[in-house]
Design a protein around this motif. Structure first.
Motif, PDB file in Angstrom:
ATOM      1  N   PRO A  37       1.380  -1.098  -0.706  1.00 28.14           N
ATOM      2  CA  PRO A  37       0.684   0.134  -0.083  1.00 28.14           C
ATOM      3  C   PRO A  37       0.768   1.114   0.241  1.00 28.14           C
ATOM      4  O   PRO A  37       2.432   1.389   1.131  1.00 28.14           O
ATOM      5  N   THR A  38       0.659   1.696  -0.397  1.00 27.88           N
ATOM      6  CA  THR A  38       0.836   3.735  -0.704  1.00 27.88           C
ATOM      7  C   THR A  38       1.257   4.389   0.789  1.00 27.88           C
ATOM      8  O   THR A  38       0.132   3.800   1.648  1.00 27.88           O
ATOM      9  N   VAL A  39       1.080   5.137   1.396  1.00 30.33           N
ATOM     10  CA  VAL A  39       2.186   5.728   2.550  1.00 30.33           C
ATOM     11  C   VAL A  39       0.459   6.344   2.929  1.00 30.33           C
ATOM     12  O   VAL A  39      -0.593   6.173   4.072  1.00 30.33           O
ATOM     13  N   THR A  40      -0.455   7.154   1.515  1.00 33.52           N
ATOM     14  CA  THR A  40      -1.725   7.815   1.979  1.00 33.52           C
ATOM     15  C   THR A  40      -2.908   6.676   2.444  1.00 33.52           C
ATOM     16  O   THR A  40      -3.433   6.528   3.201  1.00 33.52           O
ATOM     17  N   GLU A  41      -2.622   5.220   1.786  1.00 37.66           N
ATOM     18  CA  GLU A  41      -4.292   4.401   1.712  1.00 37.66           C
ATOM     19  C   GLU A  41      -3.412   3.646   3.146  1.00 37.66           C
ATOM     20  O   GLU A  41      -4.192   3.405   4.162  1.00 37.66           O
ATOM     21  N   ALA A  42      -2.555   3.439   3.293  1.00 35.98           N
ATOM     22  CA  ALA A  42      -1.973   2.782   5.108  1.00 35.98           C
ATOM     23  C   ALA A  42      -2.635   4.090   6.123  1.00 35.98           C
ATOM     24  O   ALA A  42      -3.091   3.564   7.587  1.00 35.98           O
ATOM     25  N   ILE A  43      -2.404   5.377   6.023  1.00 39.89           N
ATOM     26  CA  ILE A  43      -3.021   6.357   6.831  1.00 39.89           C
ATOM     27  C   ILE A  43      -4.285   5.913   6.460  1.00 39.89           C
ATOM     28  O   ILE A  43      -5.216   6.288   8.155  1.00 39.89           O
ATOM     29  N   ASP A  44      -5.207   5.830   5.703  1.00 36.79           N
ATOM     30  CA  ASP A  44      -6.773   5.640   5.216  1.00 36.79           C
ATOM     31  C   ASP A  44      -7.034   4.684   6.181  1.00 36.79           C
ATOM     32  O   ASP A  44      -7.828   4.508   6.909  1.00 36.79           O
ATOM     33  N   ALA A  45      -6.515   3.367   6.435  1.00 42.47           N
ATOM     34  CA  ALA A  45      -5.936   2.232   6.419  1.00 42.47           C
ATOM     35  C   ALA A  45      -6.937   2.169   8.536  1.00 42.47           C
ATOM     36  O   ALA A  45      -7.793   1.752   8.370  1.00 42.47           O
ATOM     37  N   GLY A  86     -11.444   8.793  11.999  1.00 45.67           N
ATOM     38  CA  GLY A  86     -10.556   9.924  11.680  1.00 45.67           C
ATOM     39  C   GLY A  86      -9.256   9.973  12.952  1.00 45.67           C
ATOM     40  O   GLY A  86      -9.145  10.963  11.937  1.00 45.67           O
ATOM     41  N   ARG A  87      -9.461   9.266  13.578  1.00 42.45           N
ATOM     42  CA  ARG A  87      -8.346   9.148  14.438  1.00 42.45           C
ATOM     43  C   ARG A  87      -7.105   9.353  13.408  1.00 42.45           C
ATOM     44  O   ARG A  87      -5.796   9.028  12.552  1.00 42.45           O
ATOM     45  N   PRO A  88      -6.315  10.128  14.222  1.00 46.31           N
ATOM     46  CA  PRO A  88      -4.854  10.848  14.534  1.00 46.31           C
ATOM     47  C   PRO A  88      -4.322   9.310  13.450  1.00 46.31           C
ATOM     48  O   PRO A  88      -3.835   8.858  14.655  1.00 46.31           O
ATOM     49  N   VAL A  89      -3.366   9.945  13.208  1.00 47.67           N
ATOM     50  CA  VAL A  89      -1.873   8.479  12.513  1.00 47.67           C
ATOM     51  C   VAL A  89      -0.981   8.649  12.632  1.00 47.67           C
ATOM     52  O   VAL A  89      -0.686  10.632  12.451  1.00 47.67           O
ATOM     53  N   ALA A  90       0.201   8.669  13.133  1.00 44.81           N
ATOM     54  CA  ALA A  90       1.702   9.319  12.972  1.00 44.81           C
ATOM     55  C   ALA A  90       2.285   8.148  11.591  1.00 44.81           C
ATOM     56  O   ALA A  90       1.963   7.350  11.651  1.00 44.81           O
ATOM     57  N   VAL A  91       3.101   9.156  11.349  1.00 46.60           N
ATOM     58  CA  VAL A  91       4.223   8.425  10.385  1.00 46.60           C
ATOM     59  C   VAL A  91       5.453   8.170  10.696  1.00 46.60           C
ATOM     60  O   VAL A  91       5.930   9.143  11.304  1.00 46.60           O
ATOM     61  N   ALA A  92       6.202   7.623  10.499  1.00 48.43           N
ATOM     62  CA  ALA A  92       7.772   6.528  11.240  1.00 48.43           C
ATOM     63  C   ALA A  92       8.346   6.628   9.662  1.00 48.43           C
ATOM     64  O   ALA A  92       8.298   5.512   9.594  1.00 48.43           O
ATOM     65  N   SER A  93       8.736   7.545   9.920  1.00 52.18           N
ATOM     66  CA  SER A  93      10.210   7.442   8.322  1.00 52.18           C
ATOM     67  C   SER A  93      10.410   6.488   8.342  1.00 52.18           C
ATOM     68  O   SER A  93      11.515   6.315   9.409  1.00 52.18           O
ATOM     69  N   TYR A  94      11.036   5.083   7.975  1.00 47.62           N
ATOM     70  CA  TYR A  94      11.921   4.139   7.502  1.00 47.62           C
ATOM     71  C   TYR A  94      12.685   5.022   6.569  1.00 47.62           C
ATOM     72  O   TYR A  94      12.616   3.428   5.564  1.00 47.62           O
ATOM     73  N   LEU A  95      13.454   5.784   6.641  1.00 45.65           N
ATOM     74  CA  LEU A  95      14.724   6.534   5.924  1.00 45.65           C
ATOM     75  C   LEU A  95      15.871   6.706   6.176  1.00 45.65           C
ATOM     76  O   LEU A  95      15.598   7.329   7.843  1.00 45.65           O
ATOM     77  N   LEU A  96      16.427   6.347   5.758  1.00 43.39           N
ATOM     78  CA  LEU A  96      18.090   6.825   6.354  1.00 43.39           C
ATOM     79  C   LEU A  96      18.428   8.526   6.606  1.00 43.39           C
ATOM     80  O   LEU A  96      18.461   9.346   6.942  1.00 43.39           O
ATOM     81  N   SER A  97      17.940   9.539   5.556  1.00 46.46           N
ATOM     82  CA  SER A  97      18.038  11.002   5.470  1.00 46.46           C
ATOM     83  C   SER A  97      17.033  10.996   4.377  1.00 46.46           C
ATOM     84  O   SER A  97      15.948  10.888   3.829  1.00 46.46           O
ATOM     85  N   PRO A  98      16.334  12.771   4.267  1.00 47.71           N
ATOM     86  CA  PRO A  98      16.158  13.463   4.170  1.00 47.71           C
ATOM     87  C   PRO A  98      16.501  13.913   2.535  1.00 47.71           C
ATOM     88  O   PRO A  98      17.161  12.848   2.057  1.00 47.71           O
ATOM     89  N   GLY A  99      14.790  13.875   1.722  1.00 47.89           N
ATOM     90  CA  GLY A  99      15.564  13.629   0.333  1.00 47.89           C
ATOM     91  C   GLY A  99      13.998  13.822  -0.144  1.00 47.89           C
ATOM     92  O   GLY A  99      12.700  13.955   0.749  1.00 47.89           O
TER      93      GLY A  99
END
Length: 237
Positions: free
Chosen positions: A159-167, A173-186
């Motif tokens: 799923p895309t990030v948006t799809e996962a947030i919606d799920a 519509g409870r608030p959801v957090a995103v944990a960035s599983y990325l090493l660096s910005p970009g």
């Protein structure tokens, strides 16, 4: 016996912030293990390129991929360059419990309340092994936080990030957090910040747990180097 050079190689990005993050991580590795010869290289899109750094380091260097899972770069181009140079190849950094700790710490620093449902947001890949590794990391994060965690991909997979947030937000519509599983910005981190989540944690970057993983991956690969000159890929644990 001379300690081999540790070559920390990142995917690479034209974004200066990404390059600065990689160099900051390398400095933290050097700080944690001052006896090591830590060098930075990039697989693409930035300098110095890996082949040149390998040539300068000489045979016996240990390449540590600054990657959160396996995939094309870890198994093909970085591994190929290491083999051609007679270097050892360490395992990628993830998945693993220390990354779960680092992700939880980043979420806490972003102000995410305990128990908040979270999307573990990764770059995405066409490699099934890389996707499976992200799901394993999501299970580790869920065990660490005690909250629901779904995977979302910024590109190349669903799923895309948006799809996962919606799920996770559901009809309420409870608030959801995103944990960035990325090493660096970009580019991918910029997409996460526009995802509509209430909270988006910073990339893992130069978190101390990440630096300690780099050192451990280096030491494991160095121990596994064949004294006759043959080099082996160290598998993640």
């Amino acid at each position: 016996m001379t300690t081999p050079a540790l070559i920390a190689v990142a995917h690479g990005s034209a974004d200066p912030a990404a390059q600065l993050t990689v160099r900051a991580l390398a400095r933290l590795v050097q700080y944690q293990a001052p006896e090591l010869d830590v060098r930075v290289a990039f697989a693409a899109h930035a300098e110095p390129a890996l082949p040149g750094v390998l040539a300068a380091a000489g045979r016996g260097a240990v390449v540590v991929p600054l990657l959160l899972s396996t995939g094309y770069h870890a198994s093909v181009d970085i591994a190929g360059a290491a083999l051609a140079a007679g270097a050892s190849m360490a395992a990628p950094l993830g998945p693993g419990p220390r990354l779960a700790d680092a992700l939880a710490d980043r979420l806490a620093r972003a102000g995410v309340p305990a128990g908040t449902a979270t999307v573990l947001a990764a770059a995405g890949s066409a490699d099934p092994r890389a996707l499976a590794a992200v799901w394993r990391q999501a299970r580790l994060l869920a065990a660490r936080t005690g909250a629901p965690v779904l995977v979302g991909f910024a590109s190349a997979a669903r799923p895309t990030v948006t799809e996962a947030i919606d799920a996770l937000s559901g009809p309420s519509g409870r608030p959801v957090a995103v944990a960035s599983y990325l090493l660096s910005p970009g580019l991918f981190y910029d997409r996460l910040k526009r995802s509509g989540a209430r909270w988006v944690s910073e990339p893992l970057g130069c978190h101390p747990a990440v630096a300690s993983l780099v050192i451990d991956r280096f030491r494991a690969a160095a121990r596994n180097a064949d004294p006759c000159g043959h080099r082996h890929v160290t598998r993640a644990r």
